[in-house]
Write a protein that holds these residues in place. Structure first.
Motif, PDB file in Angstrom:
ATOM      1  N   ARG A   1     -17.063 -13.618  77.414  1.00 35.12           N
ATOM      2  CA  ARG A   1     -16.701 -13.114  78.641  1.00 35.12           C
ATOM      3  C   ARG A   1     -15.658 -13.789  79.341  1.00 35.12           C
ATOM      4  O   ARG A   1     -14.784 -13.039  79.866  1.00 35.12           O
TER       5      ARG A   1
ATOM      6  N   LYS B   1     -16.713  -5.940  81.034  1.00 36.62           N
ATOM      7  CA  LYS B   1     -17.753  -5.393  81.891  1.00 36.62           C
ATOM      8  C   LYS B   1     -18.648  -4.685  80.928  1.00 36.62           C
ATOM      9  O   LYS B   1     -19.793  -4.731  81.468  1.00 36.62           O
ATOM     10  N   GLU B   2     -18.264  -4.542  79.520  1.00 34.80           N
ATOM     11  CA  GLU B   2     -19.630  -4.106  78.584  1.00 34.80           C
ATOM     12  C   GLU B   2     -20.489  -5.396  78.489  1.00 34.80           C
ATOM     13  O   GLU B   2     -21.781  -5.276  78.599  1.00 34.80           O
ATOM     14  N   HIS B   3     -19.744  -6.583  78.387  1.00 34.32           N
ATOM     15  CA  HIS B   3     -20.703  -7.702  77.981  1.00 34.32           C
ATOM     16  C   HIS B   3     -21.411  -8.286  79.530  1.00 34.32           C
ATOM     17  O   HIS B   3     -22.472  -8.437  79.215  1.00 34.32           O
ATOM     18  N   GLN B   4     -20.859  -8.092  80.521  1.00 31.24           N
ATOM     19  CA  GLN B   4     -21.352  -7.964  82.057  1.00 31.24           C
ATOM     20  C   GLN B   4     -22.890  -7.120  81.630  1.00 31.24           C
ATOM     21  O   GLN B   4     -23.941  -7.578  82.324  1.00 31.24           O
ATOM     22  N   SER B   5     -22.697  -5.852  81.470  1.00 29.96           N
ATOM     23  CA  SER B   5     -23.677  -4.816  81.482  1.00 29.96           C
ATOM     24  C   SER B   5     -24.913  -5.256  80.607  1.00 29.96           C
ATOM     25  O   SER B   5     -25.972  -5.234  80.648  1.00 29.96           O
ATOM     26  N   ILE B   6     -24.257  -5.723  79.170  1.00 29.97           N
ATOM     27  CA  ILE B   6     -25.437  -5.882  78.205  1.00 29.97           C
ATOM     28  C   ILE B   6     -26.123  -7.174  78.596  1.00 29.97           C
ATOM     29  O   ILE B   6     -27.447  -7.322  78.621  1.00 29.97           O
ATOM     30  N   CYS B   7     -25.288  -8.481  78.879  1.00 21.70           N
ATOM     31  CA  CYS B   7     -25.965  -9.604  79.212  1.00 21.70           C
ATOM     32  C   CYS B   7     -26.500  -9.789  80.616  1.00 21.70           C
ATOM     33  O   CYS B   7     -27.435 -10.514  80.925  1.00 21.70           O
ATOM     34  N   GLY B   8     -25.962  -9.152  81.561  1.00 24.83           N
ATOM     35  CA  GLY B   8     -26.550  -9.155  82.903  1.00 24.83           C
ATOM     36  C   GLY B   8     -26.157 -10.541  83.590  1.00 24.83           C
ATOM     37  O   GLY B   8     -25.362 -11.012  83.452  1.00 24.83           O
TER      38      GLY B   8
ATOM     39  N   GLU C   1     -16.263  -5.400  93.320  1.00 25.69           N
ATOM     40  CA  GLU C   1     -17.403  -6.069  92.562  1.00 25.69           C
ATOM     41  C   GLU C   1     -18.136  -6.644  93.588  1.00 25.69           C
ATOM     42  O   GLU C   1     -18.019  -7.587  94.177  1.00 25.69           O
TER      43      GLU C   1
END
Length: 51
Positions: free
Chosen positions: A2, A22-29, A47
């Motif tokens: 990230r 953003k994908e990493h953020q949504s997966i990992c939260g 954001e």
């Protein structure tokens, strides 16, 4: 990962790096996997900061 994708996006403006971020953020939260540098990253404009 990230951290790298954000820094790459920040320096190049490459949209794919932002999408990866953003994908990493949504997966990992909000998980913290021992990487304290993620919390030091600036939040992109528009954001919400999740506490």
């Amino acid at each position: 990962m990230r951290d790298f994708s954000w820094r790459y996006f920040e320096s190049t403006g490459e949209i794919d790096a932002y999408l990866l971020y953003k994908e990493h953020q949504s997966i990992c939260g909000g998980c913290t996997q021992g990487n304290e540098t993620d919390s030091a990253l600036p939040q992109p404009e528009g954001e919400a900061v999740a506490d």
